[in-house]
Every structure is written in structure tokens, then in C-alpha cells.
Enzyme design. Structure first.
Site, mmCIF file in Angstrom:
data_model
loop_
_atom_site.group_PDB
_atom_site.id
_atom_site.type_symbol
_atom_site.label_atom_id
_atom_site.label_comp_id
_atom_site.label_asym_id
_atom_site.label_seq_id
_atom_site.Cartn_x
_atom_site.Cartn_y
_atom_site.Cartn_z
ATOM 1 C CG PHE A 248 -7.349 -13.220 3.446
ATOM 2 C CD1 PHE A 248 -6.846 -13.552 4.689
ATOM 3 C CD2 PHE A 248 -8.635 -12.697 3.367
ATOM 4 C CE1 PHE A 248 -7.607 -13.370 5.842
ATOM 5 C CE2 PHE A 248 -9.402 -12.510 4.504
ATOM 6 C CZ PHE A 248 -8.888 -12.851 5.746
ATOM 7 C CD GLU A 249 -10.481 -19.814 2.790
ATOM 8 O OE1 GLU A 249 -11.444 -19.273 3.408
ATOM 9 O OE2 GLU A 249 -10.559 -20.209 1.620
ATOM 10 N N PRO A 250 -10.393 -16.373 4.269
ATOM 11 C CG PRO A 250 -12.417 -15.492 3.525
ATOM 12 C CD PRO A 250 -11.109 -16.006 3.036
ATOM 13 N NE ARG A 251 -13.812 -21.015 3.520
ATOM 14 C CZ ARG A 251 -13.807 -22.204 2.890
ATOM 15 N NH1 ARG A 251 -14.782 -23.066 3.126
ATOM 16 N NH2 ARG A 251 -12.857 -22.504 2.035
#
Length: 488
Positions: A248-251
Site C-alpha cells: 500500500f502506498e497512501p499517497r
């Protein structure tokens, strides 16, 4: 006779698959009819797309809306068609140097503009409304760079939304509340399908929407469509599909679009042998995306097992343009066996419409777990440095008159030229051009250096490696050589 329900279900599934396979085959075989002829190379600009977009403004099937502007004021247009309840949103080139799918979008639009495949298109457009936003980052495309004019990666701006390009993408997604989103990118040509020598020509990802990488219906639908597309690509590029790591890459936009309720499908166009301008990969985008839109319209993707997503090999990055294996390298009085990994790096010309190659040694040593688009087993061959041709040549025309293959066979990889045009960036000949007073550095095989050397076997020079291009001096065949270097 009573037919068992299970047999009936199997028949329906096989019939549906046969129908879809037939459509895919027809799309592949008729592609040249719809390929947009004005787009033939990777370095495309915003102004080249505008006449193509303009033709759809007055077409009754299409609706064109300006949905935003880039930092430098270039328009961002959304092209829509269809009347169905399922909204499918496709955007490309949020990274300015990733244009393969932008070209495919205009091929797809040409397909829908035509009168062909009437029944198939009717089914799609009655069930789906399609929205295309080509070239989200036109400022980056103008100079063929990943980032936008602000210097940020638009794909990492989903939370802060500092860029007008990112703001536009968020606003359009929200206004459509799209059911499916196709996030269209290019990836490095040096990715391969895990533990194989095959390039990851197309790579997929159904991004995670949280750190736990949970799979809900939204993400699951993206996975199922990806499995469907993978099966199509396997028909035309078997073994050449990869799957991105789903941390997961929140940005990132893909992860957040999944989180916001749109089934997000990331497609990355990688490498394909002898396809520098990615035109074959463009064709695979066209065929697989159109086929995916068709299965979304029919909703038969729902029958695909989620487990098949994990069966797609992961992306790896173990490809070189050229791999020299098992060469003998003399150093300080001893011989060593060396593998050499070489990449041909593109250098943009001033107008960013074309490029030349300045190659580098990327790695050396034991590269037995790495692969090459081109591989030479140099067992029994010794690496020898090239020499400077002893005669000063006056002009490039005089150089062209020389038998360069004979020079290479004689051990010469450099020629001094007295008058080198200042506008000339690289040598068009398979031999380096050096200035009258240029001093050649001491020869070495070293990471970061330009790969130029000769291979000798039984006292005979058999191969030349010039700026990372392999030339077989004993074979009368065309090579993929593009340019050598100029050292003034």
C-alpha cells in the site's frame, strides 16, 4: 434427456469464452484499420493531440469536455461516449515520458468512431459509458520527463493535491463516481517476468487500498479483470506478463482510487524485443483494453476465480539490453571470467522529439541470474581494448568512405576526425569519433563506463561491442546498431 445443471453452466462459460476469444482475435487482426497514423513514436506532444481531440467535438457519438489545465496552461480534455450505467474511466500519461497507452487510446477512439463491429459496440455502449483522459501530464510530455512542471510525481499527489493535474484527476473521478478506472502507464523495459528471461511486456496491479491489503468487492473486481486481460496477452506475448508488488502506498492515486470505490486497474507497458517505439505494445494495449471493456459490459468477468490473480508472475528487474557471459578479462597479469550487463541509455535531443544512445556498463561479475534482450556466450573469447586508427581523417564524409568493418577486425574502435560538425551529437557509424587532440583514457571494464571493447578468439577478433551494441564480425547480417559516441 435431462441435462445436468453443472454441464449447462460449463457450456455457457465455454461459449462465452469462445465469443470473447473470437472478438479478441478480430481486434488483433484488424488493428491496422484503427491505428491512429499521426501517432507513431513515443515522444508525442500536447499540440499533436489537439487536432485528434477536435474531430470528436462535432461527432454525434462523442462528448468532449475541457476538465482542467496543466501548470503551463495546456488543456486537459475528457472524451466520453456511451449511455450505459457502468462508468469506465481511463487516463494516461500522468508521467510525461510514459505515452504508449495515450496512442492506444486514440486507436480505441478510432474503433468506436468506425461503423465496424456494430453489434459488439452496441453491447458495450448500452451497458457502459466510457471516459478517456489522454495525457494527464502534458507539461512533462513536452520535455519527455516523468514529473510535472512543479517537479513532483503526479502519481504521489493524491492526498495533498498540489498539482492542477492531480486536482483534475480527483475531480473527474469523483464527478463520475466511476465503477472502473484504468490507470495507464509505461514501465522500464528492463523488467522481466519473475525467474524468466522474458520481458514484462505488460504488467498489472490491482492496488491495495489499505496496509492490510484486504480484498473487497471493488478490488476483487479489478483483480478479475486483470486475470481476464492476462489471458489475452498470453496469446500474443506468452510468458511476458508481470504483476506489481501490491504494498500500500497512501499517497498514490491508484491506491486511493481503489479506496474511493473505483475498481482500479494499473497497466504498465514495458519492453518487447526490437520494439523501441513500443508500437507492438501499443497494439497489445488496444486489444486487451477493448476486450476488458467488453467483458465489463457483459459482466462475465465476475465468474473468474480471484486465486488466478496471484498466479501471475511477479515483476522482476533483471534484464539488460546486452549481456556478455563468460568472457575472459585479463587484469594485472591474470585472467578472470566475467559477465557484463549493458544498458543503452537514451539521451534526449534538445527539442525532445528524438534521442541518441549513450550506453553504460550496469553490472559485472556473476550475472547468471540475469538475462539480456540479447545475450552472447563469450566462452573462450578474450576481452581486448580497441585502438585508435593511426590516420587522421578530415571529414565525416571521408570516414564514411572507409571500410569500418575491416577497421574493427583490425582492432580499431576509434577514428580521429579533424572537422567534426558542432551540431553532430553522436557517430552514425559503428565506430567512435574522437577529436584531433582527444586523449583516450586507460582501458577498463568498470560499472558506469561506456561499453566499448573487442572479443578475440584464437588470435582473431570475432566481435565488437561499440557503445553497447554487439557487432558480429563474422556474420553477414544486419544488426540493431543505432549510434556510437563522439568525444571531442
Amino acid at each position: 434427456m435431462r441435462i445436468p445443471i453443472s454441464a449447462l453452466i460449463l457450456f455457457v462459460c465455454l461459449y462465452t469464452h469462445a465469443q470473447q476469444t473470437d472478438l479478441t482475435t478480430q481486434l488483433y487482426e484488424t488493428y491496422e484499420t484503427y491505428k491512429e497514423p499521426l501517432l507513431q513514436k513515443r515522444r508525442i506532444k500536447h499540440h499533436e493531440l489537439q487536432p485528434l481531440i477536435e474531430q470528436y467535438k462535432n461527432h454525434p457519438k462523442f462528448k468532449v469536455t475541457q476538465v482542467g489545465k496543466s501548470i503551463e496552461g495546456r488543456s486537459l480534455s475528457l472524451i466520453s461516449l456511451g449511455e450505459g450505467p457502468t462508468d469506465v474511466f481511463l487516463w494516461s500519461q500522468m508521467h510525461g515520458d510514459e505515452p504508449t497507452a495515450t496512442q492506444a487510446i486514440f486507436d480505441i477512439l478510432n474503433f468506436f468512431k468506425s461503423d465496424d463491429f456494430a453489434a459488439e459496440k452496441q453491447q458495450i455502449l448500452a451497458n457502459c459509458t466510457l471516459h478517456f483522459l489522454p495525457m494527464l501530464n502534458p507539461d512533462g510530455a513536452e520535455v519527455f520527463q516523468r514529473r510535472n512542471r512543479l517537479g513532483i510525481d503526479v502519481n504521489r499527489d493524491a492526498l495533498r493535491l498540489q498539482s492542477p493535474e492531480g486536482q483534475t484527476l480527483k475531480r473527474v473521478r469523483d464527478s463520475l463516481d466511476a465503477d472502473f478506472g484504468f490507470n495507464l502507464h509505461d514501465q522500464s523495459t528492463y523488467y522481466n517476468a519473475e525467474r524468466t528471461e522474458k520481458p514484462a511486456t505488460i504488467s498489472y496491479l490491482a492496488p491495495a487500498y489499505n496496509y492490510e491489503k484486504d480484498i473487497n468487492e471493488v478490488r476483487g473486481n479489478a483483480m478479475k479483470v486483470i486475470v481476464f486481460m492476462n489471458k489475452i496477452i498470453q496469446k500474443y506475448a506468452p510468458g511476458q506478463v508481470g504483476r506489481y508488488n501490491d504494498d500500500f502506498e497512501p499517497r498514490a492515486f491508484g491506491d486511493n482510487i481503489q479506496k474511493w470505490g473505483t475498481s482500479a486497474i494499473l497497466i504498465e507497458s514495458g519492453g518487447y524485443h526490437n520494439d523501441v517505439e513500443k508500437q507492438e505494445i501499443r497494439k497489445l494495449n488496444y486489444v486487451s483494453i477493448l476486450s476488458a471493456i467488453s467483458t465489463i459490459a457483459k459482466e462475465n468477468y465476475k465468474d473468474i476465480a480471484l486465486e488466478e490473480y496471484e498466479e501471475i508472475p511477479e515483476n522482476d528487474r533483471k534484464l539488460f539490453d546486452l549481456k556478455i557471459a563468460n568472457a575472459t578479462y585479463p587484469l594485472l597479469g591474470k585472467n578472470y571470467i566475467l559477465d557484463i550487463g549493458i544498458n543503452r541509455l537514451e539521451v534526449d535531443k534538445k527539442d525532445h522529439n528524438d534521442f541518441w544512445y549513450s550506453s553504460r556498463i550496469l553490472d559485472q561479475g556473476d550475472l547468471s541470474t540475469y538475462y539480456g534482450y540479447e545475450t552472447l556466450d563469450a566462452s573462450g573469447h578474450t576481452i581486448v581494448p580497441g585502438k585508435v586508427y593511426p590516420k587522421l581523417v578530415n571529414t565525416l564524409n571521408d570516414l564514411a568512405a572507409l571500410d569500418i568493418t575491416s577497421l574493427l577486425k583490425s582492432g580499431y574502435t576509434y577514428v580521429r576526425v579533424e572537422n567534426i560538425p558542432s551540431s553532430k551529437l553522436s557517430s552514425p557509424f559503428p565506430i567512435h569519433i574522437i577529436g584531433k587532440r582527444y586523449k583516450l583514457p586507460e582501458f577498463s571494464i568498470e560499472i558506469g563506463l561506456n561499453p566499448t571493447f573487442l572479443l578475440k578468439k584464437d588470435r582473431k577478433i570475432t566481435h565488437a561491442i561499440i557503445n553497447g551494441f554487439l557487432i558480429d564480425l563474422e556474420a553477414d547480417k544486419k544488426t540493431n546498431f543505432r549510434n556510437a559516441m563522439i568525444y571531442r
